[in-house]
Design an enzyme around this catalytic site. Structure first.
Site, PDB file in Angstrom:
ATOM      1  CE  LYS A 126      72.027  50.993  19.986  1.00  0.00           C
ATOM      2  NZ  LYS A 126      70.970  51.905  19.557  1.00  0.00           N
ATOM      3  CG  ASP A 166      68.608  49.285  19.771  1.00  0.00           C
ATOM      4  OD1 ASP A 166      68.488  50.384  19.209  1.00  0.00           O
ATOM      5  OD2 ASP A 166      68.835  48.240  19.135  1.00  0.00           O
TER       6      ASP A 166
END
Ligand code: NDP
Ligand code: 2IT
Length: 451
Positions: A126, A166
């Site tokens: 991430k 995201d």
């Protein structure tokens, strides 16, 4: 298990608050896999938990860029490359002022198990920045994305690490990031997913997470209750990529989604929300949900700070199924209590870890259907992997092909989670089912690959 709990407590005492969400995610997994660690010495012998909970590396860098007034702006960029036992590092980028290392470690850790559950060859990662795209001009977003990629490009590649979107990162941001990568490397390759379709994106990537949550829920309700979503009142939070596409698929199935939220409040339209208007307001114009009332004066908008009891207005509206699709820890114990009191039968997490630990426990204790994020929202990364496949083979798949494969994959994930829960004596507990199934695959790969 006692030892692990003591270790977590020790780490919690040592670390700053930033890591709270990371420990929350880790603790949940540890509790679920305790029986496995106890019965199978091999995981302990290979120090799998210790190895799985420390990222392979955390890359942190400075991002400097010029705003429209020629002022120099400075942000922090990150990429947490967590684990590549099953494939290249894979996971989104979040641009939001709240982003810090702790949040990205929680998201990266969850991503390892989520990606494992998909059965596809992808590891977990991430990244992101504390940059806030809200209120910035397109040109400023482009300047920031270029500066961010100037540093990030050193660490990524189609077989190394493939970022995606995201919160705060959609097609526009991915396009600018891709453009800069291409400029620096002179290489047109599948280094990012979620690209706009006309230069290499996959059809259905924008819809994938939201549609996937609903495909998962449909399967879960079939297995656990033999009930369809058709005709059911549903509440949804968020008004971004995941929420709006979940609403779209709910309509396809004949359900009635009556809410959505943004960071400032809850919109409730009892006749069913006007999806086309929401897309116009949130995806195109990027304005507040309150604007919805200009077209539909009979709907109700409750600002966050005007809700008297704390928690979010959205979870106090009676529904059959709830879909938290905004952000982490948005659904509290108080919200869970309100949902259960009003007869809610199913909660599916579209966002990553949107329910607090207390809320999850309340749902599990009440034995309603509860679909945890790492299983329910895997549709986004599933279609990201389909995009990687299409890029690598220079092919384009049709919308129907991607949709069929997504639906099939979400059904497989749901069945695997349900079966794993049953096999480990916790039938109906999809939290344990997802954690055990996701963990086992990565752990076995790590052992097979040696240290
Ligand atoms: P978007 O940026 O498209 O939308 C986020 C939405 O949540 C916005 O409507 C935003 O409100 C609202 N929101 C409310 N409170 C907050 C807060 N505190 N922080 C950030 N947003 C808030 O994001 P996505 O829809 O892509 O992501 C939503 C969730 O789904 C996240 O948890 C993400 O990690 C998860 N997810 C996303 C995937 C994807 O493919 N995009 C895949 C899997 C999970 P406002 O409009 O006011 O900003
Ligand atoms: O949380 C997630 O799964 C995502 N943001 C999507 C990751 C991806 O690589 O598509």
């Amino acid at each position: 298990m006692k030892k692990y709990k003591e270790d977590i407590q020790k780490l919690k005492n040592l670390n700053c608050k930033e890591d709270d969400v990371f420990f929350q995610a880790m603790e949940e997994v540890l509790l679920s896999i305790a029986p496995l660690l106890k019965s199978d010495e091999v995981y302990k012998k290979n120090a799998i938990m210790e190895r799985l909970t420390i990222p392979d590396r955390v890359i942190k860098f400075k991002v400097t860029w010029f705003d429209d007034n020629q002022n120099v702006q400075v942000n922090t960029g990150y990429r947490v490359q967590f684990n590549n036992a099953l494939g290249p590092y894979k996971g989104g980028l979040r641009f939001h002022p709240s982003v810090n290392e702790g949040i990205l470690k929680f998201l990266g850790f969850e991503q390892i198990l989520k990606n494992s559950l998909t059965g596809l060859p992808i590891g977990g990662a991430k990244g992101g920045s504390d940059f806030d795209p809200k209120g910035k001009s397109d040109f400023e977003v482009m300047k920031f994305c270029s500066a961010f990629m100037t540093e990030l490009h050193k660490y990524i590649g189609p077989r190394i690490d493939v970022p995606a979107g995201d919160i705060g990162v959609g097609g526009r941001e991915i396009g600018y990031l891709f453009g800069e990568y291409k400029k620096i490397t002179s290489s047109f390759e599948g280094v990012l997913t979620g690209k706009p379709y006309f230069f290499g994106g996959s059809l259905m990537r924008p819809e994938a997470t939201g549609y996937g949550v609903i495909y998962f829920t449909e399967t879960m309700l079939k297995i656990e209750k033999a009930e369809p979503l058709k005709g059911k009142i549903c509440t949804v939070s968020g008004a971004g990529n995941v929420a709006l596409h979940a609403i779209e698929k709910l309509y396809h199935l004949g359900a009635i989604p009556v809410t959505c939220t943004d960071s400032k409040g809850t919109l409730h339209d009892p006749r069913g929300v006007d999806l086309e208007l929401l897309k116009e307001l949130k995806l195109k114009k990027r304005v507040s949900l309150e604007e919805y009332l200009k077209t539909h004066s009979e709907a109700k908008y409750t600002p966050v700070d005007e809700y008297p009891e704390g928690g979010h207005a959205v979870w106090h509206i009676p529904c059959y199924a709830a879909f938290p699709c905004a952000t982490q820890n948005e659904l509290t114990a108080l919200d869970a209590k309100a949902l259960l009191k009003n007869g809610c039968k199913s909660v599916s997490e579209g966002a990553n870890m949107p329910s607090t630990t207390e809320a999850v426990n309340a749902f599990l204790d009440a034995k309603i259907c509860f679909a945890p994020a790492k299983a329910a929202n895997a549709g986004g990364v599933v279609v990201s992997e389909f995009e990687m496949s299409q890029n690598a083979s220079m092919q384009r798949w049709s919308f129907e092909k991607v949709d069929d494969k997504l639906k099939d994959t979400m059904q497989q994930i749901c069945k695997r989670v349900a079966l794993t829960a049953r096999d480990y004596g916790v039938e109906g507990n999809y939290v344990d089912g997802a954690n055990i199934a996701g963990f086992k695959k990565v752990a076995d790969a790590m052992i097979a690959e040696g240290i």
